[in-house]
Design an enzyme around this catalytic site. Structure first.
Site, PDB file in Angstrom:
ATOM      1  N   TYR A 267       1.105  -1.386   0.270  1.00 31.85           N
ATOM      2  CA  TYR A 267      -0.118  -0.236  -0.433  1.00 31.85           C
ATOM      3  C   TYR A 267       0.883   1.357   0.155  1.00 31.85           C
ATOM      4  O   TYR A 267       0.450   2.075  -1.145  1.00 31.85           O
ATOM      5  CB  TYR A 267      -0.956  -0.089   1.669  1.00 31.85           C
ATOM      6  CG  TYR A 267      -2.309  -1.081   1.036  1.00 31.85           C
ATOM      7  CD1 TYR A 267      -2.409  -2.264   0.068  1.00 31.85           C
ATOM      8  CD2 TYR A 267      -3.357  -0.762   2.097  1.00 31.85           C
ATOM      9  CE1 TYR A 267      -3.171  -2.699  -0.579  1.00 31.85           C
ATOM     10  CE2 TYR A 267      -4.047  -1.814   2.162  1.00 31.85           C
ATOM     11  CZ  TYR A 267      -4.000  -2.453   1.075  1.00 31.85           C
ATOM     12  OH  TYR A 267      -5.334  -3.158   0.776  1.00 31.85           O
ATOM     13  N   ASP A 268       1.592   1.225   0.890  1.00 31.70           N
ATOM     14  CA  ASP A 268       2.656   2.249   1.152  1.00 31.70           C
ATOM     15  C   ASP A 268       3.627   2.640   2.266  1.00 31.70           C
ATOM     16  O   ASP A 268       3.575   1.997   3.049  1.00 31.70           O
ATOM     17  CB  ASP A 268       2.032   3.565   1.809  1.00 31.70           C
ATOM     18  CG  ASP A 268       2.886   4.907   1.256  1.00 31.70           C
ATOM     19  OD1 ASP A 268       3.570   5.178   1.400  1.00 31.70           O
ATOM     20  OD2 ASP A 268       1.445   6.283   1.115  1.00 31.70           O
TER      21      ASP A 268
END
Length: 468
Positions: A267-268
């Protein structure tokens, strides 16, 4: 000078909700009827082929995308056409488009989602029915659950976000909902608004060409894997073909996936555990996901406020500066210079004169004086002690809880967050404690200046010249 707080986060351009427990679903469970209906719908609408590389599946996180065959690294697993996206353009072309045109993008999409959820005849009904009613994001926690993160920065950030959502709801209720009841026949509540905010925060894709807030049905079932350490090639927007103006959302698998296993992405990489908990409702065990944000500021009552502010702004900072300290990592490069600037005073104040304006930052990148360095150590260590006293458990107590296992997912998040923050605070305190012990050994501005003038020898002795 130092405030132990973090800025309220109001961006909503994020993705998913579930806890990361396992990468596999050993035996695929039967799909819930609503998910079967959703899958049939996207196939019937020719959004994807029934033989798509992935399809919805029940996984440890809840729902996910499961490989129907082996998938190669960087292989495209889904391509979703623009007509199946939900974004501000979708809202503008809907029945509520005229009244939503002046709203913040996320507010307009939130209202659209809520309205479609309340409509029995919504064309998006099959998608709405597979959206969760809540996630483990801290915005959905009860007061009792929130008490477990009392004293953490995540606690204050969560309250700030909820206050922000409430203020936006009250504004939209007065300006949009009440004057246009014919468009919103069902009563929309703050809980509805918070639900939509959480859905957008956990599922919307961002950092896309021309799209900063977009829900992609089916693609938003993709879950997160902490073992994937690249964000490259996971998703993009591209043209549908050489002679087509249509756009596609393209999702790739960053790793090889065996048939029957779950397709996953990162995701990040840059989010802290607090941000992961707030946005998606999970945390990771990696040490470098633990962070603490120190907020430093130049006091308006400082007699040199104007000069210090000018210097700070000339170096990309301001009256208030936020420094994120990550567990196991060095202090941010600009933190010590900013601290020294904020603490400048007394006999060191001459450095603030205009003659030094172009060189002052280079001077504060190194120790200025013993008094200045001692002051910043004292202030930061006191700030750490104050922050640590705000937690109702010790690191040892938190570690014991984690070792015991079988924690409720939300309690597991709470324990991980507060233990992580305390470890970072201890790390910061340790850095400045060590610096205090080195105060007599550091080289300060006056010594450096005398050396530059050739008035101090290599061993620190003063050099005198006798007249000839």
């Amino acid at each position: 000078m130092v405030k132990n707080r973090i800025r309220t986060i109001t961006a909503v351009y994020l993705k998913r909700p579930f806890t990361v427990n396992s990468l596999l679903s050993p035996e695929p469970d039967p799909l819930p009827p609503s998910v079967q209906t959703f899958w049939q719908w996207v196939c019937d609408e020719n959004i994807v082929s029934p033989k798509s590389p992935v399809k919805p599946g029940v996984v440890p996180e809840g729902l996910g995308l499961v490989a129907q065959r082996d998938i190669a690294k960087n292989e495209v697993v889904l391509e979703i056409p623009k007509r199946f996206w939900i974004n501000p353009d979708t809202v503008l072309s809907s029945e509520i488009g005229n009244v939503c045109s002046g709203l913040k993008p996320w507010v307009s999409v939130a209202l659209f989602l809520i309205r479609e959820k309340l409509r029995d005849d919504s064309p998006w009904r099959r998608y709405i029915d597979v959206l969760p009613e809540y996630t483990n994001s801290t915005i959905y926690w009860s007061e009792e659950e929130l008490s477990e993160i009392q004293g953490t920065q995540l606690f204050s950030t969560t309250l700030g976000v909820k206050e922000y959502v409430q203020s936006e709801f009250l504004k939209v209720e007065e300006e949009i909902l009440l004057p246009n009841q014919q468009l919103f026949p069902s009563s929309i509540t703050l809980d509805d608004f918070l639900w939509a905010f959480g859905i957008l925060r956990s599922r919307a894709f961002s950092r896309l060409r021309g799209q900063n807030l977009v829900l992609i049905p089916l693609a938003d079932l993709i879950n997160h894997s902490p073992s994937i350490t690249t964000e490259d090639y996971a998703y993009e927007i591209k043209g549908a073909g050489l002679f087509s103006r249509d756009l596609l959302f393209s999702l790739r698998s960053p790793v090889y996936v065996k048939a029957g296993e779950q397709a996953l992405i990162q995701y990040d990489l840059n989010k802290s555990n607090a941000e992961l908990a707030l946005d998606y409702g999970f945390i990771e065990p990696r040490a470098d996901r633990n962070a603490y944000t120190l907020t430093l500021e130049i006091s308006e009552s400082d007699p040199y406020f104007g000069d210090k502010l000018d210097i700070a702004e000339s170096n990309g900072l301001g009256e208030t500066a936020y420094f994120e300290i990550i567990l196991g990592c060095p202090l941010p490069p600009a933190m010590l210079p900013y601290l020294r600037l904020v603490a400048l005073g007394g006999t060191d104040a001459f450095l603030l004169e205009s003659i030094f304006r172009n060189s002052i930052w280079g001077h504060v990148e190194l120790p200025v004086s013993r008094a200045n360095e001692e002051l910043i150590c004292h202030v930061i260590r006191n700030a750490c002690k104050t922050a640590l006293s705000g937690y109702h458990t010790t690191i040892e107590e938190d570690e014991k809880l984690k070792e015991g296992g079988n924690l409720d997912p939300r309690l597991e998040i709470a324990v991980g967050i507060r233990a992580g923050e305390k470890k970072v605070l201890q790390q910061i305190d340790g850095i400045f404690k060590e610096r205090e012990l080195e105060l007599d050994e550091l080289e300060y501005y006056q010594e450096r200046r005398l050396k530059d003038l050739g008035l101090v020898g290599e061993q620190g002795e003063i050099i005198f010249w006798e007249p000839k």
